[in-house]
Design an enzyme around this catalytic site. Sequence first.
Site, short mmCIF file in Angstrom:
data_model
loop_
_atom_site.label_atom_id
_atom_site.label_comp_id
_atom_site.label_asym_id
_atom_site.label_seq_id
_atom_site.Cartn_x
_atom_site.Cartn_y
_atom_site.Cartn_z
N GLY A 49 46.24 43.55 35.86
CA GLY A 49 47.33 43.03 36.68
C GLY A 49 48.39 44.07 36.84
O GLY A 49 48.41 45.07 36.11
N CYS A 76 42.30 46.32 31.07
CA CYS A 76 43.49 46.97 31.63
C CYS A 76 44.76 46.26 31.14
O CYS A 76 45.06 46.33 29.96
CB CYS A 76 43.37 47.02 33.16
SG CYS A 76 44.51 48.19 33.89
N TYR A 77 45.48 45.54 32.00
CA TYR A 77 46.67 44.84 31.51
C TYR A 77 46.30 43.90 30.36
O TYR A 77 47.03 43.77 29.38
CB TYR A 77 47.33 44.06 32.66
CG TYR A 77 48.49 43.20 32.19
CD1 TYR A 77 49.73 43.75 31.92
CD2 TYR A 77 48.33 41.82 31.98
CE1 TYR A 77 50.79 42.98 31.46
CE2 TYR A 77 49.37 41.03 31.53
CZ TYR A 77 50.60 41.62 31.27
OH TYR A 77 51.63 40.85 30.82
N HIS A 163 37.98 49.76 33.92
CA HIS A 163 37.49 48.55 34.60
C HIS A 163 35.96 48.50 34.61
O HIS A 163 35.34 49.20 35.41
CB HIS A 163 38.00 48.52 36.05
CG HIS A 163 39.46 48.23 36.14
ND1 HIS A 163 39.97 46.96 36.16
CD2 HIS A 163 40.53 49.06 36.18
CE1 HIS A 163 41.28 47.00 36.23
NE2 HIS A 163 41.66 48.27 36.24
N GLU A 165 34.23 46.12 35.72
CA GLU A 165 33.78 45.24 36.81
C GLU A 165 33.62 45.95 38.15
O GLU A 165 33.07 45.36 39.07
CB GLU A 165 34.74 44.05 36.94
CG GLU A 165 36.13 44.35 37.49
CD GLU A 165 37.12 44.88 36.46
OE1 GLU A 165 36.68 45.41 35.42
OE2 GLU A 165 38.34 44.80 36.70
N ASP A 220 30.36 34.84 57.46
CA ASP A 220 31.02 33.78 56.70
C ASP A 220 31.11 32.49 57.50
O ASP A 220 30.72 31.42 57.03
CB ASP A 220 32.43 34.21 56.27
CG ASP A 220 32.42 35.54 55.55
OD1 ASP A 220 31.34 35.92 55.05
OD2 ASP A 220 33.46 36.20 55.49
N LYS A 362 30.81 38.07 49.38
CA LYS A 362 29.91 38.28 50.52
C LYS A 362 28.44 38.32 50.11
O LYS A 362 27.59 37.75 50.78
CB LYS A 362 30.31 39.59 51.20
CG LYS A 362 29.70 39.82 52.54
CD LYS A 362 30.29 38.94 53.61
CE LYS A 362 31.35 39.65 54.39
NZ LYS A 362 32.14 38.80 55.27
#
Length: 587
Positions: A49, A76-77, A163, A165, A220, A362
């Site tokens: 964050g 991270c944060y 990170h 992810e 979408d 997506k």
Amino acid sequence: MIAVLDFGGQYAHLIANRIRRLGVYAEILPSDTHPRKLRDVEGVVLSGGPASVYDPDVPPFHEEVLELGVPVLGICYGHQLMAHMLGGEVRPGGTREYGMARLEVIEEDEVLKGLGLTETVWMSHGDQVVRPPEGFRVLARTPDCPIAAMGDPRRHLYGLQFHPEVTHTPKGMEVLDNFLEVCGAARTWDMDRFLSRIEEEIKAVVGSRKVFLLVSGGVDSTVAFVLLTKVLGGERVYGLHVDNAFLRKGEQEAVERSLKAFGRVQVVDASKEFLRAVEGVVDPEEKRRRIGDAFVRVMRREVEALDLEEWVLGQGTIYPDTIESGSTPNSAVIKTHHNRVEAIRRLMEEGRVVEPLAQLYKDEVRKVGQRLGLPEELIWRHPFPGPGLAVRALCSDGRSFPVPEGLSEEVKGIARRFGLEADVLPIRSVGVQGDFRTYAHPAVLRGEADWDLLERISTAITNALRGINRVVWALTPWRARKVRRATLTKERLDLLREADFRAHEVLRRRGLLREVWQMPVVLVPLGEEGETVVLRPVCSQEAMTAQFAKLPPEAVREMAQAVFSLPGVDEVLYDVTHKPPGTIEWE
Ligand code: XMP
């Protein structure tokens, strides 16, 4: 289930997406979720964050979450927060680190199991942990960050400064997988279960009402339309395709042809109304707002004409659309998604909006499309923004944005080290640096270079200079670049439509469409007599991060030629910026 507590990081939602890909159900919850609600979870992730643990208004968090007895992973944060709360030390500011870093693994422990001695990881932080809390061991470091990973194996608490992810951390999935092993999480998540849950939700939200949905022809809205039709039946779902003046060449015919096979679709030409709505407007946010409002107006009119007594608005909104608009409590915003403009927020408050794909990325939407039997060419269409070419035709009141003193010289200096000429453009575009969106100047490079060299220069410039968030490469001869007064007129949109069509035709003919995630073609009001066109092909998995596409040089030459030969185009540029620091779109 794994709970991902959201502290507002750009990548918070990617964490849940990745965990679901690993077969474990994950949900995003607000940072201040009460520990009582987390009693049944198998593990907790604290996201990154934009805050610093020393900020006066940090996102709220219940410290008892760390005492639940379930494994917790801070990223991270989240990593800094864990250290701060448990008695370690976090140093504010200091070195800012954005981008790739070399991780040196000191101790594998459970979460770093299977990693090599050194690995590439993605970092994006200012503060850092300098002393771990009691009971924690330092598991890894980078040259700029002495505690890049820490863990307390007894309590199963882990912190990562990098990170795992994002795709820029090649072994990130392994790290998350290790954490799921520590949690002993059940691998029971798959698309079929998710679909059946979505179907229940659709029925619950819509009840006995009818659904009205704008279909753009993009993946979408197409998948949302077909899914809603399947669940509610063709009589209760009306698709409307609006020609809003910002469509690509041939789009309307293509949508009509492909969607009529799946349900009820009508087409209206509202192009004049939309052009009137944005007449004279220059500011991107204002353009989005007016276009969103015009959509709602057209929609209301059409609904009245159809005489649906009680209706619900269907939208093909997907997860990133909602986060990047800052609709999660702690994220920072600059631009608003058109699905979240004021008029639509009001409908949402009245319970009159159904968004069956709002939890999906997506890649998951495409999987749903495949399950619904949609043809491949529809499923693999490139993402295209709802406000369409309107956000790809930059506007200007004719004034340049003054380039901060000395910036040009610094840019030139860096480029010269690599043997290229450079300049700073007197306009601004959107970027994303750290967890914040920024408006800053693009730099333009000129000279012979290959992709790897361009990548190095681009990274060097954006890392060194905060005033530059994007770097482009000139494909055609140098011109005087005056900022020209420009708004959204039919003439400009027609020019952009043709440039977009020609560039994409080259990709299509050469079989390169699937090689890129999408390729915005952007019209920039810079030139002598005409304007500048920027090609922005990117590779990405979910649009949260992206790499500029390194297309074959012959294809690039051919695209440049095809666009440059259009009357009204003075110069063609190729965007060589990754995201971050540059967003995919220019505004
Ligand atoms: P950025 O530019 O933020 O884009 O890197 C991420 C993804 O979102 C799309 N995008 C939009 N889509 N309305 C949309 O429907 C918008 O206003 C909008 N702006 C960006 C973009 O094409 C990319 O896929």
